[in-house]
Write a protein that holds these residues in place. Structure first.
Motif, PDB file in Angstrom:
ATOM      1  N   LEU A 735       7.545 -33.477  -3.963  1.00 21.33           N
ATOM      2  CA  LEU A 735       7.391 -32.796  -5.252  1.00 21.33           C
ATOM      3  C   LEU A 735       8.144 -33.519  -6.360  1.00 21.33           C
ATOM      4  O   LEU A 735       7.644 -33.638  -7.497  1.00 21.33           O
ATOM      5  CB  LEU A 735       7.898 -31.353  -5.112  1.00 21.33           C
ATOM      6  N   ILE A 736       9.333 -34.043  -6.032  1.00 16.25           N
ATOM      7  CA  ILE A 736      10.137 -34.762  -7.037  1.00 16.25           C
ATOM      8  C   ILE A 736       9.403 -36.022  -7.506  1.00 16.25           C
ATOM      9  O   ILE A 736       9.270 -36.276  -8.715  1.00 16.25           O
ATOM     10  CB  ILE A 736      11.524 -35.125  -6.455  1.00 16.25           C
ATOM     11  N   TYR A 737       8.895 -36.823  -6.566  1.00 20.27           N
ATOM     12  CA  TYR A 737       8.227 -38.070  -6.935  1.00 20.27           C
ATOM     13  C   TYR A 737       6.921 -37.806  -7.676  1.00 20.27           C
ATOM     14  O   TYR A 737       6.560 -38.528  -8.609  1.00 20.27           O
ATOM     15  CB  TYR A 737       7.987 -38.926  -5.686  1.00 20.27           C
ATOM     16  N   ALA A 738       6.226 -36.761  -7.266  1.00 21.76           N
ATOM     17  CA  ALA A 738       4.969 -36.440  -7.955  1.00 21.76           C
ATOM     18  C   ALA A 738       5.238 -36.048  -9.403  1.00 21.76           C
ATOM     19  O   ALA A 738       4.516 -36.494 -10.321  1.00 21.76           O
ATOM     20  CB  ALA A 738       4.251 -35.311  -7.218  1.00 21.76           C
ATOM     21  N   ARG A 739       6.290 -35.234  -9.621  1.00 21.61           N
ATOM     22  CA  ARG A 739       6.608 -34.815 -10.994  1.00 21.61           C
ATOM     23  C   ARG A 739       7.126 -35.988 -11.811  1.00 21.61           C
ATOM     24  O   ARG A 739       6.798 -36.131 -12.996  1.00 21.61           O
ATOM     25  CB  ARG A 739       7.651 -33.689 -10.949  1.00 21.61           C
ATOM     26  N   LEU A 740       7.922 -36.862 -11.189  1.00 20.90           N
ATOM     27  CA  LEU A 740       8.445 -38.027 -11.901  1.00 20.90           C
ATOM     28  C   LEU A 740       7.314 -38.952 -12.329  1.00 20.90           C
ATOM     29  O   LEU A 740       7.259 -39.405 -13.488  1.00 20.90           O
ATOM     30  CB  LEU A 740       9.445 -38.773 -11.005  1.00 20.90           C
ATOM     31  N   GLU A 741       6.399 -39.247 -11.438  1.00 23.10           N
ATOM     32  CA  GLU A 741       5.272 -40.115 -11.779  1.00 23.10           C
ATOM     33  C   GLU A 741       4.403 -39.491 -12.871  1.00 23.10           C
ATOM     34  O   GLU A 741       3.896 -40.196 -13.754  1.00 23.10           O
ATOM     35  CB  GLU A 741       4.431 -40.389 -10.527  1.00 23.10           C
ATOM     36  N   ALA A 742       4.245 -38.178 -12.821  1.00 21.87           N
ATOM     37  CA  ALA A 742       3.445 -37.505 -13.846  1.00 21.87           C
ATOM     38  C   ALA A 742       4.102 -37.627 -15.215  1.00 21.87           C
ATOM     39  O   ALA A 742       3.420 -37.886 -16.221  1.00 21.87           O
ATOM     40  CB  ALA A 742       3.263 -36.034 -13.471  1.00 21.87           C
ATOM     41  N   MET A 743       5.413 -37.458 -15.280  1.00 16.45           N
ATOM     42  CA  MET A 743       6.113 -37.567 -16.563  1.00 16.45           C
ATOM     43  C   MET A 743       6.072 -39.003 -17.086  1.00 16.45           C
ATOM     44  O   MET A 743       5.879 -39.232 -18.295  1.00 16.45           O
ATOM     45  CB  MET A 743       7.560 -37.085 -16.420  1.00 16.45           C
ATOM     46  N   LEU A 744       6.267 -39.972 -16.191  1.00 16.99           N
ATOM     47  CA  LEU A 744       6.217 -41.373 -16.612  1.00 16.99           C
ATOM     48  C   LEU A 744       4.819 -41.740 -17.114  1.00 16.99           C
ATOM     49  O   LEU A 744       4.670 -42.461 -18.104  1.00 16.99           O
ATOM     50  CB  LEU A 744       6.619 -42.274 -15.444  1.00 16.99           C
ATOM     51  N   ALA A 745       3.804 -41.225 -16.426  1.00 15.81           N
ATOM     52  CA  ALA A 745       2.424 -41.505 -16.856  1.00 15.81           C
ATOM     53  C   ALA A 745       2.144 -40.876 -18.204  1.00 15.81           C
ATOM     54  O   ALA A 745       1.465 -41.467 -19.067  1.00 15.81           O
ATOM     55  CB  ALA A 745       1.451 -40.986 -15.801  1.00 15.81           C
TER      56      ALA A 745
END
Length: 838
Positions: A735-745
């Motif tokens: 969940l952490i990596y998915a949210r991080l990638e979404a914010m970076l994108a």
């Protein structure tokens, strides 16, 4: 007959031999050459031939003498055996015998057993209560004393002078003057007011409660004063610091023909050592009188004189007193050693003199006491003489003092200060009896060495053991919470302090300010500061430094001006906070002005920390050459910290030319410190010079210099969550990596939303999973929208993460607070409180 023989073989008795109770247990353990008179036991005649073992019947007089013998010698086990024998034989004791048994248990500190015995006594008198009251008073169990006092009154006993004296002693110890007044009234009603014993107890009680005028009134209106009365009144003036009144009473005592005792003179000299009301001249005048009276060679008086001169700053006079006393004893040596180690900052010279005194003591055949060894350990700690401290420990073990609480705490402090925390824990485990000092020493040792989890574990063990933490321990636990930035845990500690009534101690409140400030909550720190009734220099300094670290430069300087207006003299820490505030606020002229004020107005010398603040101040303003010249003209030009501060400024201004020269210098001074290599590498990278940056990496590899791994942590609920670079161990990892990638994108595809923020970072940097990015992302997922995200980091924040945090704060519309070892970064609406200089 067969049945009788069987019974004879297996008798149900306590001792196989009627004489065994007396002979093996008591007579064989009697110390040689002992003058103690043992009870005379009448034994059966030698021709006694009864084949059935039986108990020796003792009378009340014999039991009484056995209990008195155990009380006098401290052989409690013998007394317990006599008690067991008395119970087994169904002896019916009288009140006198039970009172002797009760007194034995009280004198041997078996108060729980004594209390049970009192509760089971069919008949009690005032002597019974007095014994237990005396025992509880000795142990400091004041609540139990007052409970017994009231119980005796309810029982209708005619309380005597000893009962009232015990209750008055408790009132004096606890400061309960109103209760003391009630007891005074009971004494008058009971017709005991004319007894000098109780008058002295009342004088002592009122003096200890701070009402020395009422004590003097009692003193003046009593006709039959004795030496104890005069000494009690003098001690009252000593405690209140009224030196003139005390000396006037001393003169009157001498004029009335009463002999001055060593106790009286010792109390007076103790008052003169407190530096109250210009006491030093009085101490010297008293010294002259002591010489005239012939007390100048008395051990007790000379020790008090030595202590007085040492505490008033006249160490040379203290040394002269020590030298003129012939045949010095251990107490005198201890006083001289204590005088040498009196200053908070112990010098190497004084420590060496103390070591020489220990050697001289042993050469003269004296056996050092536990106070001697504890003082030596303190000296070793102060001058970092760790190896000598180990030798002292060897002597401690040789003298079988390693299990003493006082010595054990000093050993724990020594090992903790030198990072040998495991050795300190071994010393802690050896202590058979743990007091609050021992617990505190071990917990503080863990905090000092960064073993915060162990500190909390031991703190919970202390609570489970029923020990009550004091203000110093609570302050240390709050400091641990501050270093961890664990605000929730800190709030629990604060609640515990409030519940136990120690939250108003300035020491606790200062640590509370630090805890909130280091956790990123400067508003709560401000609120705590405003609640302090009388803030001291530490309170002001902590607040100034906290505002400086949070980038609130103007508020920090306003606090400094208010501090001066309140008449509080700043110290070195205060000026570190002031100079840091000027540096972080870009206030070059103000910073240099405060530096001059520190030197001229307050007579302080600059430390390396002050000079580093100045280098950072000039470097932040882009005055790199001036900063370099300042270092070269300072007293700390060979200190790598100064040069590293300038190297950091070169990185910000992308001046690779000066940076190379500075880096060569700092690497020469500290060749294995990774921070210098990393700063130079970042300088080349930020300036777009890739080849030298690669060479720096190779140089680090060749020299075996390893960069400390980045570590970030965040407190959510009651748990601290820790992250490293590319961490995949967290339960919410996906969940952490998915949210991080979404914010970076989202940042990458919506750069138009961030026109006021730098966003020209390379893709490979934006997707780099640094520990602070993971911790911030976890905080965004786990915390309410209204709550700020507070993350702590062990290393300086990299430029990519710094820019990313600004973008996250604007994208998520929430405040992000990031603490690194140098300062706080408050990210809000795409901006940072550091103004992109850190």
């Amino acid at each position: 007959m067969m049945l009788e023989k069987t019974k004879a073989k297996t008798p149900n008795i306590l001792f196989n031999n009627p004489i065994e109770f007396i002979d093996p247990v008591i007579f064989r353990t009697q110390p040689k050459n002992s003058s103690t008179s043992l009870p005379r036991i009448i034994t059966p005649s030698s021709n006694y031939s009864d084949p059935r073992p039986s108990f020796l019947n003792l009378d009340s007089v014999t039991y009484t003498r056995l209990f008195q013998f155990s009380t006098k010698t401290g052989f409690l086990n013998h007394g317990k055996l006599a008690h067991a024998h008395m119970v087994k034989t169904n002896h019916r004791p009288c009140v006198f015998l039970l009172n002797n048994l009760l007194y034995m248990y009280c004198k041997c500190d078996e108060l729980d057993t004594a209390r049970k015995l009192l509760d089971r006594m069919p008949k009690r008198n005032v002597v019974s209560y007095n014994s237990l009251i005396s025992g509880y008073t000795k142990m400091g169990s004041f609540d139990n004393v007052m409970s017994l006092f009231n119980e005796g009154r309810v029982a209708g006993l005619k309380l005597d002078k000893f009962t009232y004296a015990g209750a008055l002693s408790v009132c004096g110890q606890t400061g309960e003057i109103e209760v003391g007044k009630l007891i005074h009234g009971l004494i008058v009603v009971g017709g005991l007011a004319s007894q000098i014993f109780l008058t002295n107890a009342l004088i002592d009680m009122y003096s200890k409660c701070g009402n020395v005028d009422r004590a003097r009134l009692l003193f003046e209106n009593f006709d039959q004063l004795d030496g104890v009365s005069w000494n009690s009144m003098i001690s009252g003036y000593v405690q209140s610091g009224a030196i003139k009144e005390m000396l006037s009473l001393l003169v009157k005592m001498h004029q009335d023909g009463l002999s001055l005792t060593t106790y009286t003179l010792g109390s007076v000299l103790k008052a003169c050592s407190a530096k109250l009301d210009n006491s030093e001249p009085y101490g010297k005048m008293l010294h002259s009188c002591i010489v005239k009276l012939g007390f100048d060679l008395d051990f007790v008086v000379c020790t008090a004189l030595l202590d007085m001169y040492a505490k008033t700053g006249e160490l040379n006079d203290a040394v002269q007193i020590f030298k003129i006393v012939p045949n010095r004893n251990v107490v005198m040596y201890n006083a001289m050693i204590s005088a040498l180690l009196l200053d908070e900052a112990i010098s190497s010279q004084h420590a060496n003199e103390a070591f020489n005194l220990l050697r001289k003591m042993q050469m003269e055949g004296m056996k050092p006491s536990k106070f001697t060894f504890a003082s030596m350990l303190k000296a070793c700690n102060a001058v970092e003489a760790f190896e000598y401290g180990k030798q002292i420990q060897g002597q401690i073990c040789k003298n079988n003092l390693q299990e003493d609480e006082f010595i054990g705490s000093a050993l724990i402090d020594l090992y903790s200060s030198f990072g040998s925390i495991e050795d300190g824990r071994r010393c802690f485990n050896l202590l058979p009896k743990l007091d609050i000092v021992s617990w505190t020493s071990m917990i503080v040792g863990y905090v000092q060495n960064g073993k915060f989890e162990s500190a909390f574990t031991l703190f919970y063990e202390l609570l489970a053991a029923g020990s009550k933490p004091d203000e110093f321990l609570i302050s240390s636990m709050l400091s641990a919470c501050a270093d961890l930035a664990a605000a929730r845990s800190g709030e629990q500690i604060q609640g515990f302090a409030i519940k136990n009534g120690i939250e108003k101690f300035t020491m606790v409140q200062n640590s509370q300010i630090c805890m909130y400030a280091k956790s990123g909550d400067i508003d709560s720190a401000n609120l705590t500061f405003k609640q302090i009734e009388s803030p001291d220099v530490v309170s002001w300094s902590v607040m100034i430094c906290s505002h400086a670290q949070h980038g609130c430069a103007r508020q920090a300087l306003e606090l400094f001006e208010s501090m001066e207006d309140c008449g509080i003299t700043p110290n070195h820490i205060t000026f570190i906070g002031v100079l840091t505030a000027c540096s972080h606020g870009g206030l070059v002229k103000e910073g240099l002005r405060y530096l001059e004020r520190m030197k001229k107005d307050y007579g302080m010398t600059c430390s390396v920390k002050h000079c580093t603040c100045v280098v950072d101040l000039l470097g932040r303003a882009g005055q790199l050459v001036d900063a370099e010249n300042f270092i070269l003209t300072s007293d700390f030009k060979d200190n790598p910290v100064m040069w590293r501060a300038l190297l950091s400024a070169c990185r910000i201004y992308k001046d690779s030319t000066i940076a190379k020269r500075i880096a060569d210098r700092v690497i020469e001074l500290e060749p294995h410190a990774a921070a210098s290599y990393v700063l130079l590498y970042n300088t080349y990278t930020d300036a777009g010079i890739d080849l030298p940056a690669t060479e720096i990496r190779e140089l680090m590899k060749d020299r075996g210099v390893k960069k400390e791994p980045g570590l970030s942590w965040i407190e959510v609920g009651s748990k601290v969550h820790t992250f490293v670079v590319g961490d995949k161990s967290h339960p919410m990892n996906e969940l952490i990596y998915a949210r991080l990638e979404a914010m970076l994108a989202k940042i990458k595809t919506n750069e138009g939303l961030f026109s006021n923020t730098e966003s020209g970072q390379k893709d490979n940097k934006l997707v780099n999973n640094h520990s602070e990015k993971l911790a911030v992302t976890f905080g965004i997922i786990s915390l309410p929208k209204s709550a700020p995200v507070r993350v702590m980091k062990n290393l300086r924040v990299c430029s990519d993460c710094h820019t990313t945090m600004k973008l996250f704060s604007k994208l998520e519309r929430r405040e992000i607070i990031l603490r690194d070892p140098f300062r706080f970064h408050h990210f809000k609406e795409g901006d940072c409180s550091c103004r992109d200089y850190w």
